[in-house]
Write an enzyme that holds these catalytic residues in place. Structure first.
Site, short mmCIF file in Angstrom:
data_model
loop_
_atom_site.label_atom_id
_atom_site.label_comp_id
_atom_site.label_asym_id
_atom_site.label_seq_id
_atom_site.Cartn_x
_atom_site.Cartn_y
_atom_site.Cartn_z
N GLU A 108 -82.55 -30.43 44.47
CA GLU A 108 -82.18 -30.21 43.02
C GLU A 108 -81.81 -31.64 42.43
OE1 GLU A 108 -82.62 -28.43 40.58
OE2 GLU A 108 -81.58 -26.51 40.71
N ASP A 109 -81.82 -31.47 41.30
CA ASP A 109 -81.53 -32.56 40.32
C ASP A 109 -79.80 -32.50 40.27
OD1 ASP A 109 -81.82 -30.42 38.59
OD2 ASP A 109 -82.78 -31.56 37.10
N ASP A 112 -75.26 -27.12 37.65
CA ASP A 112 -74.46 -26.89 36.44
C ASP A 112 -73.57 -25.52 36.62
OD1 ASP A 112 -73.04 -27.16 33.94
OD2 ASP A 112 -74.83 -26.93 32.84
N PHE A 162 -73.48 -34.47 28.81
CA PHE A 162 -74.83 -34.10 29.33
C PHE A 162 -75.49 -35.44 29.57
CE2 PHE A 162 -79.14 -33.25 28.31
CZ PHE A 162 -79.19 -31.75 29.00
N ARG A 175 -86.74 -38.81 31.12
CA ARG A 175 -86.55 -38.65 32.64
C ARG A 175 -87.17 -39.98 33.28
NH1 ARG A 175 -86.95 -33.10 33.71
NH2 ARG A 175 -88.10 -31.92 32.22
P1 IMP Z 1 -77.78 -24.18 36.08
O1 IMP Z 1 -78.43 -23.29 36.66
O2 IMP Z 1 -76.90 -24.04 35.14
O3 IMP Z 1 -77.19 -24.91 37.41
O4 IMP Z 1 -78.53 -25.42 35.58
C1 IMP Z 1 -79.13 -26.38 36.50
C2 IMP Z 1 -80.51 -27.02 35.58
O5 IMP Z 1 -80.26 -27.07 34.34
C3 IMP Z 1 -80.71 -28.34 36.08
O6 IMP Z 1 -81.74 -28.41 37.19
C4 IMP Z 1 -81.14 -29.18 34.92
O7 IMP Z 1 -82.80 -28.81 34.74
C5 IMP Z 1 -80.26 -28.50 33.80
N1 IMP Z 1 -79.12 -29.18 33.53
C6 IMP Z 1 -77.84 -28.97 33.78
N2 IMP Z 1 -77.11 -29.89 33.37
C7 IMP Z 1 -77.83 -31.07 32.88
C8 IMP Z 1 -77.61 -32.30 32.39
O8 IMP Z 1 -76.44 -32.82 32.18
N3 IMP Z 1 -78.56 -33.09 31.89
C9 IMP Z 1 -79.79 -32.55 32.12
N4 IMP Z 1 -80.22 -31.43 32.49
C10 IMP Z 1 -79.37 -30.52 32.94
MG MG Z 2 -83.94 -29.31 32.57
#
Ligand code: IMP
Ligand code: MG
Length: 189
Positions: A108-109, A112, A162, A175
């Site tokens: 995963e990237d 959050d 962000f 990206r």
């Molecule tokens: P989660 O379900 O809230 O953990 O969301 C994770 C996803 O939200 C990541 O895979 C990203 O696609 C997006 N995301 C969350 N924070 C950021 C950020 O700071 N920059 C870019 N994408 C983010």
């Molecule tokens: Mg995204």
């Protein structure tokens, strides 16, 4: 300084570099080393989550060198989450191969709120892999809503900014940056 206006009309500017190319490369190498130790020669089946983990997964598999690795992809959209208090993770593209009986490592990237990773772990476990582990390039724990923690984390987000670059987007942009930067204006995903 790159500056542009996206459909919303809100001006978006790239802010300071948060993680340099060197910092990212160091984190990738460290995770590759940890995976080699943990799996001790057994084949690893990477499941990269697109699009965000595109660059990270490519560099991670390259860092694994001659270690036996296969890769598959899932595309998920977490649109509709993001502090809205609702988990709305959608599967847009499923795996090509069954992960059954394999040592799956989700790639995963950024984590959050945690909804996406928790959805993916449940989804993967239901398909009877031998093992499931997860790694994230960046952990951003400030708004965690689900109690989920990746097994391997590359970098800790220093604050609640962000982030864009190295796979991470804001409205599909940025990206391609080789490093990770903060977005200057206050925006939500
Ligand atoms: P989660 O379900 O809230 O953990 O969301 C994770 C996803 O939200 C990541 O895979 C990203 O696609 C997006 N995301 C969350 N924070 C950021 C950020 O700071 N920059 C870019 N994408 C983010
Ligand atoms: Mg995204």
């Amino acid at each position: 300084m790159i500056s542009s206006t996206i459909e919303t009309g809100s001006p978006v500017e790239l802010g300071p570099v948060v993680f340099s190319e060197d910092a990212i490369a160091g984190a990738v190498a460290r995770i590759a080393g940890q995976l080699k130790v943990e799996f001790d020669g057994q084949p690893i089946h990477m499941v990269a989550i697109l699009k965000g983990a595109l660059l990270f997964s490519a560099d991670l598999m390259r860092a694994l060198g001659e270690y036996p690795v296969t890769i598959d992809f899932m595309v998920v959209s977490s649109y509709g989450t993001g502090r809205s208090g609702k988990a709305d993770v959608r599967l847009l593209k499923d795996l090509d191969q069954s992960p059954s009986g394999k040592n799956v490592v989700l790639v995963e990237d950024i984590i959050d709120e945690g909804y996406t990773l928790s959805y993916l772990l449940a989804n993967m476990r239901s398909r009877r892999p031998l093992r499931v582990q997860s790694c994230a390039l960046i952990d951003k724990p400030f708004h965690r809503a689900v109690n989920v923690k990746p097994d391997y984390v590359g970098l800790q987000a220093p604050d609640d900014a962000f982030l864009v670059g190295y796979g991470l987007d804001f409205q599909e942009r940025f990206r391609n940056l080789p490093h990770i930067r903060q977005l200057q204006s206050r925006v939500l995903k």
